[in-house]
Design a protein around this motif. Structure first.
Motif, mmCIF file in Angstrom:
data_model
loop_
_atom_site.group_PDB
_atom_site.id
_atom_site.type_symbol
_atom_site.label_atom_id
_atom_site.label_comp_id
_atom_site.label_asym_id
_atom_site.label_seq_id
_atom_site.Cartn_x
_atom_site.Cartn_y
_atom_site.Cartn_z
ATOM 1 N N SER A 46 3.441 5.762 -16.275
ATOM 2 C CA SER A 46 4.849 5.818 -15.686
ATOM 3 C C SER A 46 4.928 3.471 -15.021
ATOM 4 C CB SER A 46 4.641 6.131 -14.518
ATOM 5 O OG SER A 46 6.179 4.856 -12.893
ATOM 6 N N PRO A 47 5.808 3.291 -15.765
ATOM 7 C CA PRO A 47 5.679 1.999 -15.533
ATOM 8 C C PRO A 47 5.282 1.362 -13.589
ATOM 9 C CG PRO A 47 7.499 1.791 -15.935
ATOM 10 C CD PRO A 47 6.964 3.138 -16.143
ATOM 11 N N LEU A 48 5.801 2.264 -12.529
ATOM 12 C CA LEU A 48 5.491 2.300 -11.586
ATOM 13 C C LEU A 48 4.756 1.635 -11.043
ATOM 14 C CD1 LEU A 48 8.360 5.022 -10.218
ATOM 15 C CD2 LEU A 48 8.331 2.882 -10.011
ATOM 16 N N LEU A 49 3.150 2.799 -11.787
ATOM 17 C CA LEU A 49 2.217 2.182 -11.314
ATOM 18 C C LEU A 49 1.664 1.255 -10.615
ATOM 19 C CD1 LEU A 49 0.465 5.453 -13.179
ATOM 20 C CD2 LEU A 49 1.098 5.113 -10.660
ATOM 21 N N ALA A 50 1.858 0.493 -11.878
ATOM 22 C CA ALA A 50 1.282 -0.871 -12.061
ATOM 23 C C ALA A 50 1.715 -1.907 -11.212
ATOM 24 C CB ALA A 50 1.321 -1.747 -13.589
ATOM 25 N N GLN A 51 2.830 -1.579 -10.661
ATOM 26 C CA GLN A 51 4.159 -2.606 -9.626
ATOM 27 C C GLN A 51 2.672 -2.678 -8.191
ATOM 28 O OE1 GLN A 51 7.937 -0.518 -8.721
ATOM 29 N NE2 GLN A 51 8.393 -0.851 -11.173
ATOM 30 N N HIS A 52 1.693 -1.831 -7.640
ATOM 31 C CA HIS A 52 0.954 -1.819 -6.379
ATOM 32 C C HIS A 52 -0.001 -2.202 -6.818
ATOM 33 C CE1 HIS A 52 4.151 -3.765 -4.316
ATOM 34 N NE2 HIS A 52 5.087 -3.288 -4.829
ATOM 35 N N ALA A 53 -0.638 -1.616 -7.991
ATOM 36 C CA ALA A 53 -1.654 -1.415 -8.423
ATOM 37 C C ALA A 53 -2.273 -1.887 -9.032
ATOM 38 C CB ALA A 53 -2.427 -0.036 -8.676
ATOM 39 N N THR A 54 -3.933 -1.912 -9.719
ATOM 40 C CA THR A 54 -4.859 -2.821 -10.913
ATOM 41 C C THR A 54 -6.060 -1.990 -10.394
ATOM 42 O OG1 THR A 54 -4.561 -5.075 -11.017
ATOM 43 C CG2 THR A 54 -5.338 -5.170 -8.992
ATOM 44 N N TYR A 77 0.966 -1.424 0.331
ATOM 45 C CA TYR A 77 -0.387 -0.421 0.212
ATOM 46 C C TYR A 77 0.905 1.002 -0.442
ATOM 47 C CZ TYR A 77 -3.530 3.341 1.696
ATOM 48 O OH TYR A 77 -4.116 4.517 1.924
ATOM 49 N N ARG A 78 2.098 1.647 0.932
ATOM 50 C CA ARG A 78 2.991 2.298 0.618
ATOM 51 C C ARG A 78 3.117 2.817 -0.176
ATOM 52 N NH1 ARG A 78 3.554 5.174 5.979
ATOM 53 N NH2 ARG A 78 2.155 3.759 7.533
ATOM 54 N N THR A 79 4.138 1.697 -0.953
ATOM 55 C CA THR A 79 5.026 1.489 -1.803
ATOM 56 C C THR A 79 3.724 1.825 -3.372
ATOM 57 O OG1 THR A 79 5.721 -0.100 -1.739
ATOM 58 C CG2 THR A 79 6.042 0.575 -4.053
ATOM 59 N N MET A 80 2.621 1.833 -3.550
ATOM 60 C CA MET A 80 1.743 1.930 -4.241
ATOM 61 C C MET A 80 1.685 3.964 -4.523
ATOM 62 S SD MET A 80 -2.530 2.515 -4.055
ATOM 63 C CE MET A 80 -2.532 3.915 -3.392
ATOM 64 N N TRP A 81 1.612 4.135 -2.790
ATOM 65 C CA TRP A 81 1.942 6.206 -3.007
ATOM 66 C C TRP A 81 2.789 6.668 -3.317
ATOM 67 C CZ3 TRP A 81 -2.163 8.654 -2.516
ATOM 68 C CH2 TRP A 81 -3.280 8.180 -2.194
ATOM 69 N N ALA A 82 4.094 5.963 -3.030
ATOM 70 C CA ALA A 82 5.184 6.160 -3.245
ATOM 71 C C ALA A 82 5.574 6.574 -4.983
ATOM 72 C CB ALA A 82 6.356 5.116 -2.769
ATOM 73 N N ASN A 83 4.810 5.224 -5.329
ATOM 74 C CA ASN A 83 5.460 4.949 -7.185
ATOM 75 C C ASN A 83 4.006 6.591 -7.616
ATOM 76 O OD1 ASN A 83 6.901 2.904 -6.837
ATOM 77 N ND2 ASN A 83 5.461 1.470 -7.597
ATOM 78 N N LEU A 84 3.068 6.658 -6.860
ATOM 79 C CA LEU A 84 2.384 7.645 -7.125
ATOM 80 C C LEU A 84 3.270 9.028 -7.032
ATOM 81 C CD1 LEU A 84 -0.017 8.830 -8.517
ATOM 82 C CD2 LEU A 84 -1.338 8.798 -6.430
ATOM 83 N N VAL A 85 3.495 9.464 -5.759
ATOM 84 C CA VAL A 85 4.298 10.752 -5.906
ATOM 85 C C VAL A 85 4.872 10.812 -7.300
ATOM 86 C CG1 VAL A 85 5.605 11.541 -3.963
ATOM 87 C CG2 VAL A 85 3.304 10.986 -3.168
ATOM 88 N N THR A 86 6.205 9.797 -6.934
ATOM 89 C CA THR A 86 6.969 9.520 -8.115
ATOM 90 C C THR A 86 6.547 10.505 -9.721
ATOM 91 O OG1 THR A 86 8.598 8.258 -7.249
ATOM 92 C CG2 THR A 86 9.172 8.364 -9.103
ATOM 93 N N ALA A 87 5.767 9.322 -10.047
ATOM 94 C CA ALA A 87 4.788 9.410 -11.378
ATOM 95 C C ALA A 87 4.286 10.850 -11.039
ATOM 96 C CB ALA A 87 4.118 8.662 -11.393
ATOM 97 N N ALA A 88 3.665 11.335 -10.255
ATOM 98 C CA ALA A 88 3.182 12.693 -10.399
ATOM 99 C C ALA A 88 3.952 14.462 -10.143
ATOM 100 C CB ALA A 88 2.185 13.038 -8.994
ATOM 101 N N GLU A 89 4.877 13.651 -10.255
ATOM 102 C CA GLU A 89 6.173 14.538 -10.370
ATOM 103 C C GLU A 89 5.680 15.744 -11.698
ATOM 104 O OE1 GLU A 89 10.015 13.566 -8.370
ATOM 105 O OE2 GLU A 89 9.098 13.267 -6.926
ATOM 106 N N THR A 90 6.065 14.621 -12.525
ATOM 107 C CA THR A 90 6.224 15.188 -14.113
ATOM 108 C C THR A 90 4.619 14.593 -14.825
ATOM 109 O OG1 THR A 90 7.210 12.437 -14.501
ATOM 110 C CG2 THR A 90 8.368 14.320 -14.180
ATOM 111 N N SER A 91 3.896 13.987 -13.904
ATOM 112 C CA SER A 91 2.608 13.938 -14.110
ATOM 113 C C SER A 91 2.115 12.504 -15.851
ATOM 114 C CB SER A 91 1.136 14.722 -14.629
ATOM 115 O OG SER A 91 1.414 15.921 -13.663
#
Length: 162
Positions: A56-64, A38-52
């Motif tokens: 980002s392939p990060l998003l699908a790592q912990h979200a579906t 859950y925390r990693t999903m948010w961390a990945n979102l925060v990273t992707a949101a820096e450039t919108s």
């Protein structure tokens, strides 16, 4: 003739006779995995949101599922409007349920997500709006697939709900 399998067999009932302490330890270990995902999903979102970066392939790592769609659509909308988000999110997640009891594959997490310091800016560096962030009651459903917990549903209530 002969046996189709040469692997050793487990005696019936062996798994069910585990001591309650080990069951509690298992639940605690699973809860830790759920919270970490859950925390990693948010961390990945925060990273992707820096450039919108809605791709980002990060998003699908912990979200579906619906949760992934929510994240992707939110970032795509921000990108369309030249908005990026900077800062940090604060979380206080608690596992509310795990099911089934043995070898859980579904979990529910309750959180008080604080976006006070996660701020939207235009791509030229100006504040995108003056709406203050705050604490939002959040519920996440997670599913376990291929030994990875992923957020499948994410419900974020209005500011001031926790």
């Amino acid at each position: 003739g002969g046996s189709a399998s040469t692997s050793p067999t487990t005696k019936p009932g062996t798994a069910a006779t585990a001591a309650p302490a080990s069951a509690a330890q298992t639940q605690a270990a699973v809860s830790s995995q759920v919270i970490a995902s859950y925390r990693t999903m948010w961390a990945n979102l925060v990273t992707a949101a820096e450039t919108s970066d809605f791709q980002s392939p990060l998003l699908a790592q912990h979200a579906t599922g619906d949760a992934l769609t929510l994240l992707v659509q939110g970032l795509a909308r921000d990108q369309l409007h030249d908005i990026v988000t900077r800062g940090v999110t604060v979380h206080h997640p608690v596992v509310r349920s795990l099911s089934p009891a043995t070898d859980p594959t579904h979990a529910t997490v309750a959180d008080c997500f604080d976006d006070t310091r996660w701020i939207e800016y235009t791509t030229d560096g100006k504040r995108a709006n003056n709406t203050p962030g705050g604490r939002r009651a959040t519920t996440a459903d997670l599913v376990k697939t291929d030994d990875t917990w992923k957020v499948s549903q994410l419900t974020i209530a209005a500011t001031g709900t926790c």
